[in-house]
Structure formats: C-alpha cells, structure tokens
Design a protein around this motif. Structure first.
Motif, short mmCIF file in Angstrom:
data_model
loop_
_atom_site.label_atom_id
_atom_site.label_comp_id
_atom_site.label_asym_id
_atom_site.label_seq_id
_atom_site.Cartn_x
_atom_site.Cartn_y
_atom_site.Cartn_z
N PHE A 111 0.85 -1.18 0.00
CA PHE A 111 0.00 0.00 0.00
C PHE A 111 0.89 1.24 0.00
O PHE A 111 2.03 1.20 0.49
CB PHE A 111 -0.90 0.02 1.24
N VAL A 112 0.37 2.33 -0.54
CA VAL A 112 1.14 3.58 -0.53
C VAL A 112 0.85 4.33 0.76
O VAL A 112 -0.24 4.25 1.33
CB VAL A 112 0.81 4.46 -1.74
N GLN A 113 1.86 5.05 1.23
CA GLN A 113 1.71 5.90 2.40
C GLN A 113 1.42 7.31 1.91
O GLN A 113 2.20 7.90 1.17
CB GLN A 113 2.98 5.88 3.25
N THR A 114 0.30 7.87 2.30
CA THR A 114 -0.06 9.20 1.81
C THR A 114 -1.05 9.86 2.76
O THR A 114 -1.88 9.20 3.37
CB THR A 114 -0.67 9.13 0.40
N ASP A 115 -0.91 11.17 2.88
CA ASP A 115 -1.88 11.95 3.66
C ASP A 115 -3.00 12.48 2.79
O ASP A 115 -4.05 12.88 3.28
CB ASP A 115 -1.17 13.13 4.35
N THR A 116 -2.75 12.51 1.50
CA THR A 116 -3.77 12.99 0.57
C THR A 116 -3.99 11.93 -0.49
O THR A 116 -3.04 11.42 -1.08
CB THR A 116 -3.33 14.30 -0.11
N ALA A 117 -5.21 11.59 -0.72
CA ALA A 117 -5.54 10.59 -1.72
C ALA A 117 -6.89 10.91 -2.32
O ALA A 117 -7.74 11.59 -1.71
CB ALA A 117 -5.56 9.19 -1.09
N ILE A 118 -7.10 10.45 -3.52
CA ILE A 118 -8.39 10.64 -4.20
C ILE A 118 -9.42 9.71 -3.57
O ILE A 118 -9.20 8.50 -3.52
CB ILE A 118 -8.25 10.34 -5.69
N PRO A 119 -10.53 10.25 -3.05
CA PRO A 119 -11.55 9.35 -2.51
C PRO A 119 -12.19 8.51 -3.61
O PRO A 119 -12.56 9.04 -4.66
CB PRO A 119 -12.57 10.31 -1.87
N LEU A 120 -12.24 7.20 -3.36
CA LEU A 120 -12.79 6.26 -4.34
C LEU A 120 -13.94 5.50 -3.68
O LEU A 120 -13.72 4.70 -2.76
CB LEU A 120 -11.71 5.29 -4.81
N THR A 121 -15.14 5.75 -4.14
CA THR A 121 -16.32 5.15 -3.53
C THR A 121 -16.70 3.87 -4.27
O THR A 121 -16.71 3.83 -5.50
CB THR A 121 -17.51 6.13 -3.55
N ILE A 122 -17.00 2.82 -3.49
CA ILE A 122 -17.49 1.57 -4.05
C ILE A 122 -19.01 1.66 -4.10
O ILE A 122 -19.68 1.81 -3.06
CB ILE A 122 -17.05 0.38 -3.18
N VAL A 123 -19.57 1.58 -5.30
CA VAL A 123 -20.99 1.86 -5.49
C VAL A 123 -21.71 0.65 -6.08
O VAL A 123 -21.53 0.33 -7.27
CB VAL A 123 -21.19 3.07 -6.43
N PRO A 124 -22.53 -0.05 -5.28
CA PRO A 124 -23.35 -1.13 -5.83
C PRO A 124 -24.48 -0.56 -6.69
O PRO A 124 -24.85 0.61 -6.57
CB PRO A 124 -23.91 -1.82 -4.58
N VAL A 125 -25.02 -1.39 -7.56
CA VAL A 125 -26.11 -0.97 -8.43
C VAL A 125 -27.30 -0.47 -7.63
O VAL A 125 -27.91 0.57 -7.95
CB VAL A 125 -26.53 -2.13 -9.36
N ASP A 126 -27.64 -1.18 -6.54
CA ASP A 126 -28.88 -0.85 -5.83
C ASP A 126 -28.80 0.44 -5.01
O ASP A 126 -29.83 0.96 -4.59
CB ASP A 126 -29.33 -2.01 -4.93
N THR A 127 -27.61 0.97 -4.79
CA THR A 127 -27.49 2.26 -4.09
C THR A 127 -26.93 3.35 -4.98
O THR A 127 -26.63 4.45 -4.50
CB THR A 127 -26.60 2.11 -2.84
N CYS A 128 -26.77 3.05 -6.28
CA CYS A 128 -26.14 4.00 -7.18
C CYS A 128 -26.95 5.30 -7.29
O CYS A 128 -26.39 6.39 -7.29
CB CYS A 128 -25.96 3.38 -8.55
N ALA A 129 -28.28 5.18 -7.40
CA ALA A 129 -29.11 6.38 -7.53
C ALA A 129 -28.95 7.29 -6.33
O ALA A 129 -28.85 8.52 -6.48
CB ALA A 129 -30.57 5.97 -7.73
N ASP A 130 -28.93 6.70 -5.12
CA ASP A 130 -28.75 7.51 -3.91
C ASP A 130 -27.38 8.18 -3.90
O ASP A 130 -27.25 9.34 -3.49
CB ASP A 130 -28.91 6.65 -2.66
N TRP A 131 -26.36 7.44 -4.34
CA TRP A 131 -25.01 8.03 -4.33
C TRP A 131 -24.93 9.17 -5.34
O TRP A 131 -24.37 10.24 -5.04
CB TRP A 131 -23.97 6.97 -4.67
N LEU A 132 -25.51 8.99 -6.51
CA LEU A 132 -25.49 10.06 -7.51
C LEU A 132 -26.22 11.29 -6.99
O LEU A 132 -25.78 12.43 -7.22
CB LEU A 132 -26.14 9.57 -8.81
N ALA A 133 -27.31 11.07 -6.25
CA ALA A 133 -28.07 12.21 -5.71
C ALA A 133 -27.28 12.98 -4.66
O ALA A 133 -27.57 14.16 -4.41
CB ALA A 133 -29.39 11.70 -5.11
#
Length: 463
Positions: free
Chosen positions: A8-30
C-alpha cells in the motif's frame, strides 16, 4: 530472483474512491453536487462491475472517483470486483470509501495489490499507476504479506524451466529461508539413494540438472505444520512422452512447490506461532538412456513397491518419498499441494482448488476460511472402494491405474498410502494457472488454496 513486494502507498492525501453497488447507485449520484451529477449521468455510470467514474474539479484534476460493485447476484459469480475497474482509473493514489464488512474490504484491498502484479523478468510490462492507501480498519501488514507470498508463487510458476530447474528452485527456496531466518538442507543427486529417497532419484536421474529434496524448517514452538509441494520443474512425460500440446504448460508442473513456498513466506512474515517444515522434491522428468521405464518396479522410502505403468504419472512418486519423510515426524497437520492430475481439471475446472481430507474439523475450518478470503476450494472424497484400483498385484501399488476413471481420487489414495503415522493429512490437486485475464489474476501462474489454508490455520491448529 527478487521477491516481489506489493505494498500500500503511504499518503496523507488521496483521491476518494467510492465503491458503489447498483442498488445504491441512484442515492449516491443524488449525493453529488449538480455538476458532478450531470457528469456522472453523461458518463453512463450505473454501478455495474467493471465501471469506473472519474469526476474532475474545475481545474480538470480528479476530484473524486467511483467504481461499480454490481448486484449481489453478480458478486456471487466472481471475486475481486473493485479490481475489475482498475485499468480504467488514471494514475493517482486512491483511498477506498466504503461501508463494506472488514473481511470483504480486506479481500478487495488484496485484489488491488494482486492487480499490480507484473511478470517482467524477460520483458518490460506496463506498471499499474493506480495505487491504494491502506483502508482504515484492515490489517494492512497481513494483506501485504499475503500479496507478497502470492506474487512469489506467480513468479516461480511463470519462470520457464530454462531458468527454473531444480537448482533454481533450490535457490528460490534458500532466498525465502534466508529472508526469514529459516534453516534449510538439501539432498542432491546420488545422495538421494544413500539417504533413502529412491523414487525421487528414479524420476529425476535422467535430467542433466540433478534431482534433489529441499527441506526447510522454521519456528521452535507451537504445533507442527508440514507442507509438501510437488517440484517437477518440467515434465516431458518421460519415456511415455507427452504430445506437444500437453507439454506446452509443463513449466507449471512445479506449481505445488511454488504454492507451498508462497504459503510458507506468508506464515513466516506473519510470525505465526507454529513449527513449520517445507519439503520439496525438485526434479525434471526427462528422457534419456537412464530414464525410469514403464513396467519398472520401484521400492519407495516407505518400503512399498510401485509398478510403473506410465512414466507420466511421476508427481505422485516424488511426493510419496517426501510424504514418507514428513510422516516420520508425525506433524500436527500434513498438507501436500501438487499440479497432479488432469482429471481434477476435468472435474472442477481451473478456478477451484480440489482437496482431500477426512477430518471434518479441518473441512469446516478450511471452507469457512475459503469463503471469507475469496479463495475457492472444493472437497473431494478419499473413496475407499477405489483402493483396489491402485493395487496391481505384481507390486503393492500402481502409479497409473488403467481405465481412466477417478484419476484425481486414485492419485490422492496413492499418496495417502505413504501417510500412516500422521492422523491429519490434507492433499490439494491444484491447477496453478490462470488461463485468461481476470480481476486481480493476470493470465499465468497463480496460487490456489494457499490463502484459504492460511486463514484456516488458527482454527485447524488452535493457534
């Protein structure tokens, strides 16, 4: 050869990467701001497995990202789903944003590290530029140790026999032993006869590179675990010469040895409280004037005689002598791993690791662990009525029963004849090869059953 170290990389700043299932995708997009929603909809992101969404900020840099996680039904049909989208992520350092259970998150993080594996010994390979910071709550050191062990297994299998003969396999084992303070001894060439390993010698004597038995030990307290791995560095079939199509992948016939070395590396890196022994009979099954012959009868270390009805059934011969030695020490658990039979591939395909064991406590521990760490296994039977199939009459055992029925089972029964003092014995008949690209599994050598075994050890050995 260098030990691959996926980390793993050691970092204080990283791009947030969200894991999005199909059934919650609409809520996440909203939950996104209006420009990001428009961007996501224009990109067609729906949360399907393999999808990646990159949301830029006003300067064009990556603001946030997401990967699809599919439906529950789709997830049951595979593993390492986050890794399916990694080729679509731009270079950068990412931090997973998910409420997945810890064991699932660990599996996905491991999949990310395994996706960074490249076999670049002979040709430069495109590196993976999407790097991962260790997700909060996981045991990062453990995941890194498992990934390094798996990478070692892959490297060993992928290396062609020109550079991975018995001496090279010995050197690789010694490198692992030296890295973790293990002790190693090797019996080579005619010393195999002096020290009573006649079948290892018989199988390997026709090759220019001498056969040998590698014996590694580590740890001085706790239960005894012995791992035996088939180290046939190349298998021509011997005098029963394989056709060309069947010989094409025989550099992987030391996949059992590669697997137990990878597992041993994991165990030692994690400092498990046990006494580990690794035995690898390393040979080439070659064709020469002094090659062992069909109809020969060999006397094993155990004293059992074996009629040779096919010189291409050599793996069980070298394993038999190694298992007999292991059995003399009566470990608390004895495990053999081998790319042993084509029959196993016909039965369960390349993705499952079939295994044999009679101890139901071991079955429960292994199968629960296999599901938890996404390392699928499948139990096969030590079917006692088939014992007569490996008894030719002229000798105690037949190395290649006629008829073609139950080939994996009869091979397992053959090996079990050499384990008479150790109550708990488990045998894996693995494939050791990924035939096509899959998430976290590049085409080529692959470990099978080792992560499940590692995860089962606390229950299996009461650690």
């Amino acid at each position: 050869m260098p030990l691959t170290q996926p980390t793993f990389v050691q970092t204080d700043t990283a791009i947030p990467l969200t894991i999005v299932p199909v059934d919650t995708c609409a809520d996440w997009l909203a939950s996104l701001d209006a420009p990001a929603q428009v961007w996501a909809e224009a990109s067609g992101f729906t949360g399907k497995i393999g999808q990646a969404l990159i949301v830029p900020d006003t300067d064009g840099a990556v603001q946030t990202a997401a990967v699809g996680y599919g439906t529950e039904a789709e997830r049951k049909r595979g593993r390492f789903h986050v890794s399916a989208a990694l080729p679509k992520l731009p270079a950068g350092r990412y931090a997973l944003n998910s409420d997945l259970p810890v064991n699932t998150l660990e599996a996905e993080a491991l999949g990310w590290l395994l996706s960074s594996y490249r076999f670049d010994r002979y040709s430069a390979q495109n590196p993976s530029h999407a790097q991962l910071a260790a997700p909060h709550g996981i045991d990062a050191a453990r995941i890194e140790a498992i990934a390094a062990g798996e990478a070692l297994t892959r490297d060993l299998i992928n290396t062609p026999a020109s550079d991975m003969g018995p001496p090279d396999l010995e050197a690789a084992a010694r490198q692992v032993a030296d890295a973790f303070g293990a002790t190693m001894s090797v019996t080579t060439g005619d010393d195999l006869l002096t020290d009573n390993f006649p079948m290892i010698h018989a199988v390997g004597r026709a090759a220019d590179r001498a056969p040998r038995l590698i014996d590694m030990t580590w740890g001085d307290a706790g239960p005894k675990l012995t791992l035996v791995g088939k180290g046939v560095c190349f298998d021509t079939g011997g005098l029963n010469l394989k056709p060309g199509a069947s010989m094409g992948l025989m550099k992987k016939d030391m996949g059992g040895a590669a697997a137990v070395l990878g597992l041993a590396r994991m165990i030692m890196a994690l400092k498990l409280p046990l006494q580990l022994r690794v035995l690898i009979p390393a040979v080439e099954n070659s064709v020469s004037a002094n090659a062992f012959r069909p109809q020969d009868i060999l006397t094993s270390r155990k004293g059992l005689t074996v009629e040779i009805n096919n010189t291409d059934a050599e793996g069980r011969l070298v394993l038999a002598d190694a298992l007999a030695l292991a059995d003399e020490d009566t470990p608390d658990l004895l495990v053999s791993m081998a790319t042993l039979t084509g029959a196993a591939r016909v039965a369960v395909g390349p993705d499952l690791a079939p295994y044999y064991v009679d101890d139901l406590q071991l079955v429960t521990a292994l199968e629960q662990a296999a599901e938890a760490v996404a390392d699928p296994v499948w139990r096969m039977p030590f079917h006692a009525p088939y014992e007569t199939m490996i008894e030719p009459g002229i000798a105690d055992l037949d190395n290649a029963p006629k008829g073609g029925f139950a080939g994996s089972i009869t091979a397992a029964l053959f090996l079990r004849r050499f384990v008479t003092e150790t109550p708990r014995y488990m045998h894996f008949d693995i494939y050791g090869w990924q035939p096509s690209e899959a998430p976290a599994r590049a085409k080529g050598g692959v470990g099978q059953g080792t992560r499940a075994l590692l995860a089962s050890l606390p229950d299996a050995l009461k650690l």
